[in-house]
Write a protein that holds these residues in place. Structure first.
Motif, PDB file in Angstrom:
ATOM      1  N   SER A  84      46.898  30.598  33.597  1.00  0.00           N
ATOM      2  CA  SER A  84      46.324  31.295  33.999  1.00  0.00           C
ATOM      3  C   SER A  84      45.348  32.711  33.944  1.00  0.00           C
ATOM      4  O   SER A  84      44.963  33.086  35.211  1.00  0.00           O
ATOM      5  CB  SER A  84      46.982  30.782  35.202  1.00  0.00           C
ATOM      6  OG  SER A  84      48.338  31.678  35.889  1.00  0.00           O
ATOM      7  N   GLN A  85      46.580  33.621  33.228  1.00  0.00           N
ATOM      8  CA  GLN A  85      46.155  34.644  32.751  1.00  0.00           C
ATOM      9  C   GLN A  85      44.802  34.554  32.453  1.00  0.00           C
ATOM     10  O   GLN A  85      44.836  33.765  31.296  1.00  0.00           O
ATOM     11  CB  GLN A  85      47.162  35.281  32.285  1.00  0.00           C
ATOM     12  CG  GLN A  85      48.608  35.084  33.754  1.00  0.00           C
ATOM     13  CD  GLN A  85      48.357  35.918  34.450  1.00  0.00           C
ATOM     14  OE1 GLN A  85      48.025  36.423  35.259  1.00  0.00           O
ATOM     15  NE2 GLN A  85      48.514  34.742  35.178  1.00  0.00           N
ATOM     16  N   SER A  86      43.553  35.536  31.973  1.00  0.00           N
ATOM     17  CA  SER A  86      43.318  36.274  30.799  1.00  0.00           C
ATOM     18  C   SER A  86      43.329  36.348  29.732  1.00  0.00           C
ATOM     19  O   SER A  86      44.545  36.751  29.365  1.00  0.00           O
ATOM     20  CB  SER A  86      42.211  37.325  31.349  1.00  0.00           C
ATOM     21  OG  SER A  86      41.242  37.107  30.781  1.00  0.00           O
ATOM     22  N   GLY A  87      42.651  35.943  28.396  1.00  0.00           N
ATOM     23  CA  GLY A  87      43.434  35.964  27.301  1.00  0.00           C
ATOM     24  C   GLY A  87      44.684  34.661  26.668  1.00  0.00           C
ATOM     25  O   GLY A  87      44.423  35.141  26.156  1.00  0.00           O
ATOM     26  N   SER A  89      44.629  30.421  26.103  1.00  0.00           N
ATOM     27  CA  SER A  89      44.358  29.470  25.719  1.00  0.00           C
ATOM     28  C   SER A  89      45.785  28.381  25.303  1.00  0.00           C
ATOM     29  O   SER A  89      46.657  28.484  25.088  1.00  0.00           O
ATOM     30  CB  SER A  89      43.212  29.100  25.518  1.00  0.00           C
ATOM     31  OG  SER A  89      42.977  30.005  24.563  1.00  0.00           O
ATOM     32  N   ASP A 100      44.572  35.673  22.203  1.00  0.00           N
ATOM     33  CA  ASP A 100      43.561  36.438  21.919  1.00  0.00           C
ATOM     34  C   ASP A 100      44.007  37.936  21.495  1.00  0.00           C
ATOM     35  O   ASP A 100      43.265  37.668  20.293  1.00  0.00           O
ATOM     36  CB  ASP A 100      42.678  37.213  23.047  1.00  0.00           C
ATOM     37  CG  ASP A 100      41.504  36.477  23.781  1.00  0.00           C
ATOM     38  OD1 ASP A 100      41.685  34.714  23.733  1.00  0.00           O
ATOM     39  OD2 ASP A 100      41.348  35.987  24.913  1.00  0.00           O
ATOM     40  N   VAL A 104      47.282  41.740  25.131  1.00  0.00           N
ATOM     41  CA  VAL A 104      46.970  40.494  25.491  1.00  0.00           C
ATOM     42  C   VAL A 104      48.431  40.170  26.080  1.00  0.00           C
ATOM     43  O   VAL A 104      49.212  40.125  26.837  1.00  0.00           O
ATOM     44  CB  VAL A 104      46.252  39.149  25.267  1.00  0.00           C
ATOM     45  CG1 VAL A 104      46.673  37.761  26.380  1.00  0.00           C
ATOM     46  CG2 VAL A 104      44.736  39.560  24.918  1.00  0.00           C
ATOM     47  N   TYR A 108      51.576  40.986  28.883  1.00  0.00           N
ATOM     48  CA  TYR A 108      52.046  40.170  30.010  1.00  0.00           C
ATOM     49  C   TYR A 108      53.631  40.083  30.024  1.00  0.00           C
ATOM     50  O   TYR A 108      54.246  39.596  31.061  1.00  0.00           O
ATOM     51  CB  TYR A 108      51.719  38.580  29.581  1.00  0.00           C
ATOM     52  CG  TYR A 108      51.930  37.408  30.284  1.00  0.00           C
ATOM     53  CD1 TYR A 108      51.207  36.689  31.714  1.00  0.00           C
ATOM     54  CD2 TYR A 108      53.301  35.874  30.232  1.00  0.00           C
ATOM     55  CE1 TYR A 108      52.192  35.931  32.264  1.00  0.00           C
ATOM     56  CE2 TYR A 108      53.441  35.257  31.022  1.00  0.00           C
ATOM     57  CZ  TYR A 108      53.053  35.436  31.939  1.00  0.00           C
ATOM     58  OH  TYR A 108      53.394  33.716  32.457  1.00  0.00           O
ATOM     59  N   ALA A 205      40.735  30.797  37.999  1.00  0.00           N
ATOM     60  CA  ALA A 205      41.593  30.837  36.549  1.00  0.00           C
ATOM     61  C   ALA A 205      42.326  29.918  37.334  1.00  0.00           C
ATOM     62  O   ALA A 205      42.312  29.013  35.692  1.00  0.00           O
ATOM     63  CB  ALA A 205      42.740  32.130  37.284  1.00  0.00           C
ATOM     64  N   LEU A 208      40.044  27.185  35.469  1.00  0.00           N
ATOM     65  CA  LEU A 208      39.551  27.021  34.006  1.00  0.00           C
ATOM     66  C   LEU A 208      40.471  26.228  32.999  1.00  0.00           C
ATOM     67  O   LEU A 208      40.447  26.002  32.385  1.00  0.00           O
ATOM     68  CB  LEU A 208      39.479  28.734  33.233  1.00  0.00           C
ATOM     69  CG  LEU A 208      39.262  29.037  32.170  1.00  0.00           C
ATOM     70  CD1 LEU A 208      37.689  28.306  31.454  1.00  0.00           C
ATOM     71  CD2 LEU A 208      39.506  30.890  31.770  1.00  0.00           C
ATOM     72  N   GLN A 212      40.324  23.612  30.883  1.00  0.00           N
ATOM     73  CA  GLN A 212      41.358  23.639  29.662  1.00  0.00           C
ATOM     74  C   GLN A 212      42.564  22.644  29.354  1.00  0.00           C
ATOM     75  O   GLN A 212      42.692  22.438  27.868  1.00  0.00           O
ATOM     76  CB  GLN A 212      41.736  25.036  29.226  1.00  0.00           C
ATOM     77  CG  GLN A 212      40.925  26.492  29.041  1.00  0.00           C
ATOM     78  CD  GLN A 212      41.959  27.435  29.277  1.00  0.00           C
ATOM     79  OE1 GLN A 212      43.017  27.739  29.471  1.00  0.00           O
ATOM     80  NE2 GLN A 212      41.338  28.454  28.539  1.00  0.00           N
ATOM     81  N   TYR A 226      32.598  24.655  34.089  1.00  0.00           N
ATOM     82  CA  TYR A 226      33.419  25.510  34.852  1.00  0.00           C
ATOM     83  C   TYR A 226      31.749  26.071  35.982  1.00  0.00           C
ATOM     84  O   TYR A 226      31.746  26.223  37.292  1.00  0.00           O
ATOM     85  CB  TYR A 226      33.166  26.993  33.726  1.00  0.00           C
ATOM     86  CG  TYR A 226      33.957  27.582  34.259  1.00  0.00           C
ATOM     87  CD1 TYR A 226      33.445  29.467  34.505  1.00  0.00           C
ATOM     88  CD2 TYR A 226      35.403  28.071  35.224  1.00  0.00           C
ATOM     89  CE1 TYR A 226      33.310  30.377  34.754  1.00  0.00           C
ATOM     90  CE2 TYR A 226      36.104  29.596  35.217  1.00  0.00           C
ATOM     91  CZ  TYR A 226      34.857  30.131  35.286  1.00  0.00           C
ATOM     92  OH  TYR A 226      35.036  32.053  36.131  1.00  0.00           O
TER      93      TYR A 226
END
Length: 255
Positions: A84-87, A89, A100, A104, A108, A205, A208, A212, A226
């Motif tokens: 659920s966090q950016s960076g 998948s 990423d 990143v 976290y 989030a 996304l 995914q 999206y």
């Protein structure tokens, strides 16, 4: 996992094949709504025991299934939070997190040190695990069963055809219904000194993360979907009601 047999401790090692056989049964019965108040209904455990025996020639028990399910639940809780966090998948080829950059991950870890072992951890059958253990974000009370979902869906016309034109027509009707609701809410607000309430929507989030999880969905199709779901909450809720193996086909039809 260990059990006691006489004076000896008997250990059970779960293999990938055993996990796959167990999860195949759980996904099927999850989609059928076969949940009891504190777990699965008895016939689900019996079906799982039988399938593992037939596919893997291994005898398991209800307690061993419950213990394994706790492991799956922990995987879902930790991994879904990370996704659920950016960076982040999911790497569907290697069955692990796709990060990423080290920056990143390190950022976290500053607030989530207990998840450190998941950086390179291989977790197979993520599609099945996420289907079974995904939470109902609307009420926070866990996965919503198929039977529960049917009770809250609006009435549908009995003679509705399941072909593509009807699906597109229902999508258009859903959009018109949302616009009508917003119009009514706005008009009511003009008659009152109370502020207009903001509609409850799913966060970008969460949308996304859900996309995914759809297997083999092209990047361009994911971005199109999206964009649609950011603007249309009802379409996103419709996606959540579909079994995992039907979501890609529906998304492609929608795009």
């Amino acid at each position: 996992m260990a059990t006691t047999k006489g004076n000896k401790r008997v250990y059970l090692t779960w293999t990938d094949e055993m996990d796959a056989a167990l999860l195949a049964v759980l996904v099927e019965h999850h989609n059928n709504g076969d949940h009891a108040q504190n777990g699965w209904k008895p016939h689900v455990y019996n079906a799982a025991i039988r399938n593992v025996r037939e596919k893997c020639n291994v005898e398991i028990t209800k307690d061993k299934i419950a213990s394994r399910c706790k492991t799956f639940d922990k995987h879902y809780e930790v991994i879904s939070k990370i996704l659920s966090q950016s960076g982040f998948s999911w790497d569907w080829v290697n069955d692990k997190l796709l990060i990423d950059s080290d920056d990143v991950w390190n950022k976290y870890m500053e607030a989530n040190k207990s998840a450190a072992c998941y950086k390179n951890k291989v977790v197979k059958n993520w599609d099945a695990i996420s289907t079974i253990y995904s939470k109902d974000h609307a009420n926070g009370q866990g996965a919503q069963t198929g039977a529960e979902s049917a009770q809250v869906l609006p009435e549908q016309v009995d003679d509705a055809s399941p072909d593509l034109p009807q699906k597109k027509q229902r999508t258009g009707e859903a959009i018109l219904s949302i616009l009508e609701d917003l119009k009514t809410s706005f008009n009511d607000s003009l008659k009152s000194t109370e502020p207009l309430p903001m509609p409850s929507v799913t966060s970008p989030a969460e949308i996304l993360v859900t996309l995914q999880m759809v297997l083999d969905l092209a990047r361009s199709d994911m971005l199109k979907s999206y964009g649609k779901f950011i603007l249309n909450e009802r379409l996103f809720q419709a996606l959540l009601e579909l079994p995992m193996d039907m979501r890609k086909e529906w998304l492609l039809l929608l795009n």
